[in-house]
Design a protein around this motif. Structure first.
Motif, PDB file in Angstrom:
ATOM      1  N   SER A  70       0.836  -1.201   0.000  1.00 46.16           N
ATOM      2  CA  SER A  70       0.000   0.000   0.000  1.00 46.16           C
ATOM      3  C   SER A  70       0.871   1.252   0.000  1.00 46.16           C
ATOM      4  CB  SER A  70      -0.936   0.023   1.200  1.00 46.16           C
ATOM      5  OG  SER A  70      -0.187  -0.049   2.396  1.00 46.16           O
ATOM      6  N   ALA A  71       2.074   1.134   0.564  1.00 48.19           N
ATOM      7  CA  ALA A  71       2.990   2.270   0.584  1.00 48.19           C
ATOM      8  C   ALA A  71       4.413   1.755   0.448  1.00 48.19           C
ATOM      9  CB  ALA A  71       2.835   3.076   1.874  1.00 48.19           C
ATOM     10  N   LEU A  72       5.256   2.586  -0.135  1.00 51.29           N
ATOM     11  CA  LEU A  72       6.634   2.179  -0.417  1.00 51.29           C
ATOM     12  C   LEU A  72       7.522   3.409  -0.400  1.00 51.29           C
ATOM     13  CD1 LEU A  72       8.547  -0.107  -1.436  1.00 51.29           C
ATOM     14  CD2 LEU A  72       7.832   0.499  -3.752  1.00 51.29           C
ATOM     15  N   SER A  73       8.685   3.267   0.238  1.00 52.75           N
ATOM     16  CA  SER A  73       9.644   4.363   0.266  1.00 52.75           C
ATOM     17  C   SER A  73      10.948   3.871  -0.342  1.00 52.75           C
ATOM     18  CB  SER A  73       9.869   4.835   1.706  1.00 52.75           C
ATOM     19  OG  SER A  73      10.780   5.917   1.737  1.00 52.75           O
ATOM     20  N   LEU A  74      11.478   4.611  -1.289  1.00 54.77           N
ATOM     21  CA  LEU A  74      12.722   4.245  -1.961  1.00 54.77           C
ATOM     22  C   LEU A  74      13.693   5.416  -1.919  1.00 54.77           C
ATOM     23  CD1 LEU A  74      11.400   2.558  -5.253  1.00 54.77           C
ATOM     24  CD2 LEU A  74      12.330   1.396  -3.240  1.00 54.77           C
ATOM     25  N   HIS A  75      14.974   5.086  -1.893  1.00 54.75           N
ATOM     26  CA  HIS A  75      15.982   6.110  -2.083  1.00 54.75           C
ATOM     27  C   HIS A  75      16.270   6.239  -3.572  1.00 54.75           C
ATOM     28  CE1 HIS A  75      16.905   7.077   2.067  1.00 54.75           C
ATOM     29  NE2 HIS A  75      16.842   5.779   2.342  1.00 54.75           N
ATOM     30  N   GLU A  76      16.622   7.423  -3.976  1.00 52.12           N
ATOM     31  CA  GLU A  76      16.982   7.644  -5.382  1.00 52.12           C
ATOM     32  C   GLU A  76      17.989   6.612  -5.841  1.00 52.12           C
ATOM     33  OE1 GLU A  76      18.116  11.939  -5.178  1.00 52.12           O
ATOM     34  OE2 GLU A  76      17.114  12.015  -7.113  1.00 52.12           O
ATOM     35  N   GLY A  77      17.789   6.097  -7.052  1.00 48.71           N
ATOM     36  CA  GLY A  77      18.727   5.147  -7.618  1.00 48.71           C
ATOM     37  C   GLY A  77      18.410   3.696  -7.328  1.00 48.71           C
ATOM     38  N   THR A  78      17.496   3.466  -6.400  1.00 50.80           N
ATOM     39  CA  THR A  78      17.136   2.077  -6.086  1.00 50.80           C
ATOM     40  C   THR A  78      15.892   1.679  -6.874  1.00 50.80           C
ATOM     41  OG1 THR A  78      15.752   2.681  -4.191  1.00 50.80           O
ATOM     42  CG2 THR A  78      18.114   2.291  -3.784  1.00 50.80           C
ATOM     43  N   GLY A  79      15.431   0.456  -6.661  1.00 51.37           N
ATOM     44  CA  GLY A  79      14.264  -0.001  -7.393  1.00 51.37           C
ATOM     45  C   GLY A  79      13.413  -0.933  -6.562  1.00 51.37           C
ATOM     46  N   SER A  80      12.247  -1.245  -7.090  1.00 51.80           N
ATOM     47  CA  SER A  80      11.347  -2.151  -6.405  1.00 51.80           C
ATOM     48  C   SER A  80      10.253  -2.601  -7.370  1.00 51.80           C
ATOM     49  CB  SER A  80      10.729  -1.472  -5.184  1.00 51.80           C
ATOM     50  OG  SER A  80      10.016  -2.419  -4.398  1.00 51.80           O
ATOM     51  N   ALA A  81       9.388  -3.464  -6.869  1.00 52.84           N
ATOM     52  CA  ALA A  81       8.288  -3.976  -7.678  1.00 52.84           C
ATOM     53  C   ALA A  81       6.978  -3.763  -6.967  1.00 52.84           C
ATOM     54  CB  ALA A  81       8.480  -5.454  -7.980  1.00 52.84           C
ATOM     55  N   LEU A  82       5.977  -3.371  -7.737  1.00 51.52           N
ATOM     56  CA  LEU A  82       4.603  -3.267  -7.249  1.00 51.52           C
ATOM     57  C   LEU A  82       3.826  -4.425  -7.865  1.00 51.52           C
ATOM     58  CD1 LEU A  82       5.876  -0.390  -7.083  1.00 51.52           C
ATOM     59  CD2 LEU A  82       3.609   0.534  -7.578  1.00 51.52           C
ATOM     60  N   ARG A  83       2.818  -4.882  -7.149  1.00 52.18           N
ATOM     61  CA  ARG A  83       2.119  -6.061  -7.623  1.00 52.18           C
ATOM     62  C   ARG A  83       0.614  -5.890  -7.520  1.00 52.18           C
ATOM     63  NH1 ARG A  83       3.701 -11.838  -8.056  1.00 52.18           N
ATOM     64  NH2 ARG A  83       1.813 -13.089  -7.970  1.00 52.18           N
ATOM     65  N   CYS A  84      -0.079  -6.487  -8.467  1.00 52.27           N
ATOM     66  CA  CYS A  84      -1.540  -6.587  -8.400  1.00 52.27           C
ATOM     67  C   CYS A  84      -1.936  -8.036  -8.586  1.00 52.27           C
ATOM     68  CB  CYS A  84      -2.203  -5.733  -9.483  1.00 52.27           C
ATOM     69  SG  CYS A  84      -2.314  -4.003  -9.029  1.00 52.27           S
ATOM     70  N   ASN A  85      -2.751  -8.529  -7.673  1.00 49.36           N
ATOM     71  CA  ASN A  85      -3.326  -9.863  -7.791  1.00 49.36           C
ATOM     72  C   ASN A  85      -4.815  -9.740  -8.105  1.00 49.36           C
ATOM     73  OD1 ASN A  85      -0.951 -11.301  -7.143  1.00 49.36           O
ATOM     74  ND2 ASN A  85      -1.304 -10.956  -4.966  1.00 49.36           N
ATOM     75  N   ILE A  97     -11.607  -2.183 -13.304  1.00 51.57           N
ATOM     76  CA  ILE A  97     -11.627  -2.192 -11.846  1.00 51.57           C
ATOM     77  C   ILE A  97     -10.251  -1.768 -11.346  1.00 51.57           C
ATOM     78  CG2 ILE A  97     -12.010  -3.594  -9.788  1.00 51.57           C
ATOM     79  CD1 ILE A  97     -13.556  -5.514 -11.761  1.00 51.57           C
ATOM     80  N   PHE A  98     -10.235  -0.743 -10.504  1.00 51.56           N
ATOM     81  CA  PHE A  98      -8.979  -0.202 -10.000  1.00 51.56           C
ATOM     82  C   PHE A  98      -8.612  -0.834  -8.666  1.00 51.56           C
ATOM     83  CE2 PHE A  98      -7.585   3.474 -12.528  1.00 51.56           C
ATOM     84  CZ  PHE A  98      -8.612   3.519 -13.452  1.00 51.56           C
ATOM     85  N   GLY A  99      -7.299  -1.008  -8.460  1.00 49.69           N
ATOM     86  CA  GLY A  99      -6.796  -1.375  -7.148  1.00 49.69           C
ATOM     87  C   GLY A  99      -6.791  -0.155  -6.234  1.00 49.69           C
ATOM     88  N   LEU A 100      -6.403  -0.370  -4.976  1.00 52.64           N
ATOM     89  CA  LEU A 100      -6.412   0.724  -4.004  1.00 52.64           C
ATOM     90  C   LEU A 100      -5.173   1.615  -4.102  1.00 52.64           C
ATOM     91  CD1 LEU A 100      -7.868  -1.059  -0.851  1.00 52.64           C
ATOM     92  CD2 LEU A 100      -9.041   0.298  -2.583  1.00 52.64           C
ATOM     93  N   GLY A 101      -4.201   1.192  -4.902  1.00 53.83           N
ATOM     94  CA  GLY A 101      -3.039   2.037  -5.143  1.00 53.83           C
ATOM     95  C   GLY A 101      -1.854   1.742  -4.236  1.00 53.83           C
ATOM     96  N   THR A 102      -0.678   2.080  -4.739  1.00 52.54           N
ATOM     97  CA  THR A 102       0.565   2.037  -3.960  1.00 52.54           C
ATOM     98  C   THR A 102       1.131   3.440  -3.937  1.00 52.54           C
ATOM     99  OG1 THR A 102       1.121  -0.252  -4.522  1.00 52.54           O
ATOM    100  CG2 THR A 102       2.940   1.197  -3.856  1.00 52.54           C
ATOM    101  N   THR A 103       1.296   3.992  -2.744  1.00 49.56           N
ATOM    102  CA  THR A 103       1.867   5.334  -2.635  1.00 49.56           C
ATOM    103  C   THR A 103       3.375   5.211  -2.520  1.00 49.56           C
ATOM    104  OG1 THR A 103      -0.127   6.180  -1.573  1.00 49.56           O
ATOM    105  CG2 THR A 103       1.892   7.474  -1.313  1.00 49.56           C
ATOM    106  N   LEU A 104       4.055   5.740  -3.506  1.00 48.11           N
ATOM    107  CA  LEU A 104       5.517   5.657  -3.564  1.00 48.11           C
ATOM    108  C   LEU A 104       6.134   7.005  -3.218  1.00 48.11           C
ATOM    109  CD1 LEU A 104       8.238   4.356  -4.364  1.00 48.11           C
ATOM    110  CD2 LEU A 104       7.772   5.070  -6.717  1.00 48.11           C
ATOM    111  N   GLN A 105       7.067   6.986  -2.297  1.00 48.60           N
ATOM    112  CA  GLN A 105       7.837   8.191  -1.978  1.00 48.60           C
ATOM    113  C   GLN A 105       9.299   7.905  -2.266  1.00 48.60           C
ATOM    114  OE1 GLN A 105       7.892   9.463   2.156  1.00 48.60           O
ATOM    115  NE2 GLN A 105       8.058  11.584   1.523  1.00 48.60           N
ATOM    116  N   VAL A 106       9.881   8.698  -3.142  1.00 50.65           N
ATOM    117  CA  VAL A 106      11.290   8.567  -3.451  1.00 50.65           C
ATOM    118  C   VAL A 106      12.038   9.674  -2.725  1.00 50.65           C
ATOM    119  CG1 VAL A 106      13.043   8.505  -5.249  1.00 50.65           C
ATOM    120  CG2 VAL A 106      10.758   7.592  -5.705  1.00 50.65           C
ATOM    121  N   GLN A 107      13.028   9.253  -1.940  1.00 52.72           N
ATOM    122  CA  GLN A 107      13.784  10.214  -1.125  1.00 52.72           C
ATOM    123  C   GLN A 107      15.186  10.398  -1.669  1.00 52.72           C
ATOM    124  OE1 GLN A 107      13.500   8.173   2.635  1.00 52.72           O
ATOM    125  NE2 GLN A 107      11.597   9.209   3.179  1.00 52.72           N
ATOM    126  N   PRO A 108      15.750  11.583  -1.441  1.00 54.08           N
ATOM    127  CA  PRO A 108      17.128  11.828  -1.938  1.00 54.08           C
ATOM    128  C   PRO A 108      18.125  10.901  -1.248  1.00 54.08           C
ATOM    129  CG  PRO A 108      16.044  13.881  -1.315  1.00 54.08           C
ATOM    130  CD  PRO A 108      15.159  12.769  -0.842  1.00 54.08           C
TER     131      PRO A 108
END
Lengths: 109, 110
Positions: free
Chosen positions: A9-24, A98-109
């Protein structure tokens, strides 16, 4: 009924990194779309997939209709990637998006 | 290139007052048009869709109505606003099954 479960539902990343979001999906979906919503509320269409994988810059999305899931990979995250990411799938029975509830992504320096 | 314009950008209205939100799309003939609603911090919910002038299908009943008076215009309205109508209203059109949104109208009902 058709359901779209989005994680995390929420994700915090530092600049330059990566991740995956998923929908089932709880039922077979015909196609999936991914959107990014920015702080002003504008929604940008990132991908439309009926199957397989698409890539656009630092984003890559996969849709596996047989196993009922889709993923959105973000690599080398930038500050402007911050926002809320929604997946939306077309229900097999209704054709309605049909929409999912969303993933809020915050990218930090 | 297609452009979609929504108006107004934001509205603050009193409970019980009428509302009219508009959406115009240019550069696309006979578009499929949609109205979506998003509660603050919530997901998007389709309200109405229209595939041609004069034809509107309701998806969710929220005491709202929609009309398609022209090929390029989609209107969302109600005669009496409720507090629960507050939120973000988005108009959209699709091309090759891909959905494109307008910039939205933020509605606050007090």
């Amino acid at each position: 009924g058709d359901q779209v479960e989005q994680s995390p539902s929420a994700l915090s990343l530092h600049e330059g990194t990566g991740s995956a979001l998923r929908c089932n999906f709880t039922t077979t979906m015909r196609a999936v779309q991914w959107f990014q919503q920015n702080s002003r509320g504008s929604l940008i269409n990132l991908f439309y997939l009926a199957s397989g994988t698409k890539e656009n810059g630092r984003l890559k999305s996969t849709f596996n209709s047989k196993e009922s899931y889709s993923t959105l990979h973000i690599r080398d995250a930038q500050l402007e990637d911050s926002g809320t990411y929604f997946c939306a799938a077309e229900g097999g029975n209704t054709g309605k998006l049909i929409f999912g509830l969303g993933t809020t992504l915050q990218v930090q320096p | 290139a297609q452009t979609i314009h929504q108006w107004p950008v934001a509205e603050i209205k009193a409970v019980g007052s009428p509302l009219s939100l508009g959406c115009t799309i240019k550069g696309k003939s006979s578009p499929n048009l949609y109205w979506y609603w998003q509660a603050t911090g919530g997901t998007l919910q389709q309200l109405f869709y229209s595939i041609t002038v004069g034809q509107v299908e309701s998806v969710v009943q929220l005491n709202l109505s929609a009309s398609r008076p022209k090929d390029d215009q989609f209107i969302l309205s109600t005669e009496k606003l409720l507090l629960s109508h507050s939120g973000f209203y988005l108009c959209a059109w699709d091309s090759a099954e891909t959905l494109y949104f307008g910039s939205g109208t933020r509605l606050t009902v007090l």
